[in-house]
Motif scaffolding. Structure first.
Motif, PDB file in Angstrom:
ATOM      1  N   LEU A  11       9.434  40.626 109.826  1.00  0.00           N
ATOM      2  CA  LEU A  11       9.793  41.655 110.795  1.00  0.00           C
ATOM      3  C   LEU A  11      11.235  41.439 111.284  1.00  0.00           C
ATOM      4  N   ILE A  12      11.574  40.176 111.494  1.00  0.00           N
ATOM      5  CA  ILE A  12      12.931  39.879 111.989  1.00  0.00           C
ATOM      6  C   ILE A  12      13.954  40.042 110.868  1.00  0.00           C
ATOM      7  N   TYR A  13      13.660  39.499 109.716  1.00  0.00           N
ATOM      8  CA  TYR A  13      14.614  39.562 108.591  1.00  0.00           C
ATOM      9  C   TYR A  13      13.943  40.201 107.373  1.00  0.00           C
ATOM     10  N   PRO A  14      13.833  41.533 107.384  1.00  0.00           N
ATOM     11  CA  PRO A  14      13.071  42.190 106.328  1.00  0.00           C
ATOM     12  C   PRO A  14      13.709  42.081 104.931  1.00  0.00           C
ATOM     13  N   ASP A  15      14.998  42.254 104.843  1.00  0.00           N
ATOM     14  CA  ASP A  15      15.575  42.330 103.488  1.00  0.00           C
ATOM     15  C   ASP A  15      16.391  41.106 103.137  1.00  0.00           C
ATOM     16  N   LYS A 123      20.714  33.789 107.723  1.00  0.00           N
ATOM     17  CA  LYS A 123      19.442  34.451 108.041  1.00  0.00           C
ATOM     18  C   LYS A 123      18.342  33.957 107.113  1.00  0.00           C
ATOM     19  N   SER A 124      18.710  33.710 105.870  1.00  0.00           N
ATOM     20  CA  SER A 124      17.722  33.236 104.918  1.00  0.00           C
ATOM     21  C   SER A 124      17.121  31.897 105.376  1.00  0.00           C
ATOM     22  N   TYR A 125      17.985  31.014 105.840  1.00  0.00           N
ATOM     23  CA  TYR A 125      17.473  29.711 106.312  1.00  0.00           C
ATOM     24  C   TYR A 125      16.783  29.838 107.667  1.00  0.00           C
ATOM     25  N   ALA A 126      17.220  30.779 108.481  1.00  0.00           N
ATOM     26  CA  ALA A 126      16.542  31.005 109.761  1.00  0.00           C
ATOM     27  C   ALA A 126      15.138  31.547 109.478  1.00  0.00           C
ATOM     28  N   LYS A 127      15.061  32.375 108.470  1.00  0.00           N
ATOM     29  CA  LYS A 127      13.757  32.946 108.108  1.00  0.00           C
ATOM     30  C   LYS A 127      12.801  31.842 107.646  1.00  0.00           C
ATOM     31  N   LYS A 128      13.356  30.930 106.853  1.00  0.00           N
ATOM     32  CA  LYS A 128      12.548  29.781 106.405  1.00  0.00           C
ATOM     33  C   LYS A 128      11.990  29.036 107.620  1.00  0.00           C
ATOM     34  N   LEU A 129      12.868  28.787 108.592  1.00  0.00           N
ATOM     35  CA  LEU A 129      12.420  28.050 109.785  1.00  0.00           C
ATOM     36  C   LEU A 129      11.374  28.847 110.559  1.00  0.00           C
TER      37      LEU A 129
END
Ligand code: GLU
Length: 542
Positions: A11-15, A123-129
């Protein structure tokens, strides 16, 4: 994977691509054993501090001498401080000082080297976290954060967003999802696993062993503008770019526990750190303070360009204060190239701030310039004059003559050391130019003060002794003869042995001639000066 957390992260980082994409895109560097990767990471704020050059020099030197990589990364995530062309100016400054990065904007396989162009990666690494539950959205408003701080201060507790004070830390994921769907503003925070009652020990290459409490602050990793904070970007970038040694200013030492934790939670190999003390300046007799951008003009790299202190001298001086053993090395190896031949050791950098002293820098500069050829001095002084001093430019426009002037006592065993900066040149050589030489100016003849005597000495010299075809030895013998004729010792030695027998010595007489012809009591070799000015112009001067 926890489904709810995945939903939240999507939801936060869809794409956003999975972090594994970047791990593959930026594989570990294939470098020989012992090769180190260092970087500088300046922020484009419009002011280029000499401390930044210092950092660059140190990082470049260590990278180069280990056969590693030096890169420059532009840290422009603070949009408020960022200025237009700031990055370009920084890169130009490094270029101007020959601190050339192996990789930076426009070259290298680990870019982009500008943080604002790396948003997707963070964002990709934030999404992982977020997916792992190691990060969470925080909905606290600035007012709420102020309130937390107030309460902490009242309760005499540490300020910050941590533990029981971290209101959003334990918010149910469902609730967070709902709030986001609802359009509530948020930022993303790291969920720190630390316990401040536990201690960690860290070995800094420069500062040595330091003990800290573990970090427990849930710091912001992605701000409301979508950009990362320094901490998060540092971990992601230095991991992906393969930095092995982080050299940076020691204002970041206190953040080490946080950074170690970030690397660990992100699953990154921790780099080594070397925290460098700031450049200091003597303020009054005994107190030292940081070289200040507000108070000290010499804090700006542009100062050296404007004053005309050559880049070689600036770097040589910075190396002097970076490693205390450099000075001895330079004495033993006066002609070697410091970038190629000096072995720099990070652990020999001072822990308590190197003293930055403009006077010492100018001494170093005099030495550096003394090794330049006349042609080099001419070219550099001319370039400087074109920009900053039209009068000097005009003097130097007569290249053939100026080369002779600048060549006096140069290229020999003991070269002249009077030029510290290009802005000195005009004064230093002015008497060699007739329109700058003031025949009637008040002159300081030193020992011999009697006007009549002075006139007689000069007249006799030119009438009886001077011959513009004399070689140096004959020339000097004639000055000795002249001295004798007037009652001055031919040799200083003779005079010293028997001072009552003479009015003075050959030095006093040559000073009279020197001062008459140049207006100065101190000049380089008078014989060469007279040869270059030549008979006709000399006679006009007396
Ligand atoms: N942008 C940071 C600064 O200018 C860089 C610190 C670092 O080298 O990591 O302070």
């Amino acid at each position: 994977m926890d489904e709810k957390r995945k939903e939240l992260a999507d939801l936060i980082y869809p794409d956003i691509k999975d972090y594994t994409y970047y791990e593959e895109m930026y594989p570990a560097r294939n470098l020989p054993e012992g090769a180190e990767v260092l970087r500088v990471a300046p922020s484009p704020t419009g002011f280029i501090h000499v401390g930044g050059l210092f950092q660059g020099l140190v990082a470049k030197k260590v990278a180069e001498q280990t056969g590693g990589v030096f890169f420059v990364r532009i840290e422009d995530t603070d949009q408020k401080r960022k200025i237009e062309n700031g990055a370009e100016e920084i890169l130009n400054a490094f270029e101007e000082y020959d601190i050339i990065p192996d990789e930076t904007v426009g070259k290298g396989n680990y870019g982009p080297y500008v943080q604002s162009e790396r948003q997707e990666i963070y964002k990709s690494y934030a999404k992982k976290l977020l997916e792992e539950g190691n990060a969470y959205p925080c909905f606290c408003s600035p007012e709420e954060l102020d309130k937390i701080r107030e309460d902490q201060t009242k309760a005499q507790e540490r300020t910050g967003y941590y533990g029981k004070w971290a209101k959003c830390r334990n918010m149910p994921v469902d609730m967070a999802i709902e709030k986001i769907k609802n359009g509530d503003p948020y930022i993303v925070r790291f969920k720190s696993p630390g316990n401040p009652d536990k201690k960690i020990r860290h070995k800094d290459i420069i500062k040595g062993s330091i003990e800290f409490p573990e970090n427990d602050q849930d710091i912001v990793i992605i701000k409301s503008d979508g950009l990362p904070t320094y901490h998060f970007a540092h971990a992601v970038d230095d991991h992906l770019m393969g930095t092995t040694i982080v050299t940076r200013s020691d204002e970041w030492v206190a953040s080490v526990p946080l950074h170690l934790q970030l690397f660990q939670v992100l699953g990154f190999k921790v780099p080594r750190y070397g925290h460098t003390a700031p450049l200091m300046k003597l303020d009054g007799d005994n107190s030292k303070r940081k070289l200040s951008k507000r108070k000290d003009p010499e804090a700006a790299v542009s100062y050296y360009t404007e004053e005309g202190i050559p880049k070689e001298a600036v770097k040589e001086y910075l190396m002097n204060i970076a490693n205390s053993n450099f000075e001895i090395w330079r004495k033993q190896n006066p002609d070697k190239d410091m970038m190629k031949d000096f072995t720099f050791e990070l652990n020999k950098m001072g822990v308590s701030g190197a003293l930055f002293d403009l006077v010492k820098m100018q001494d170093v500069s005099k030495n550096v310039i003394s090794k330049f050829t006349a042609e080099e001095v001419y070219n550099e002084a001319y370039k400087w004059a074109e920009r900053y001093d039209p009068e000097l430019k005009e003097m130097l426009d007569d290249k053939e003559y100026s080369l002779k002037v600048l060549g006096i006592e140069r290229g020999n065993q003991k070269p002249r050391k009077d030029i510290a900066k290009w802005s000195d040149v005009k004064y230093i050589i002015s008497y060699m130019y007739d329109d700058k030489f003031d025949k009637n100016a008040e002159k300081e003849y030193q020992k011999i003060t009697d006007k009549e005597e002075i006139e007689k000495i000069v007249k006799t010299y030119f009438d009886k002794y001077y011959d513009d075809s004399d070689d140096k030895e004959t020339w000097f013998n004639k000055i000795k003869d002249l001295s004798k004729e007037f009652g001055y010792a031919r040799e200083v030695k003779e005079y010293k042995a028997n001072p009552d027998a003479y009015k003075g010595h050959v030095g006093d007489v040559s000073t009279v001639i020197r001062v008459t012809l140049t207006g100065r009591a101190n000049t380089p070799d008078l014989y060469e000066i007279m040869k270059i000015i030549g008979k006709e112009r000399l006679l006009k001067r007396i």
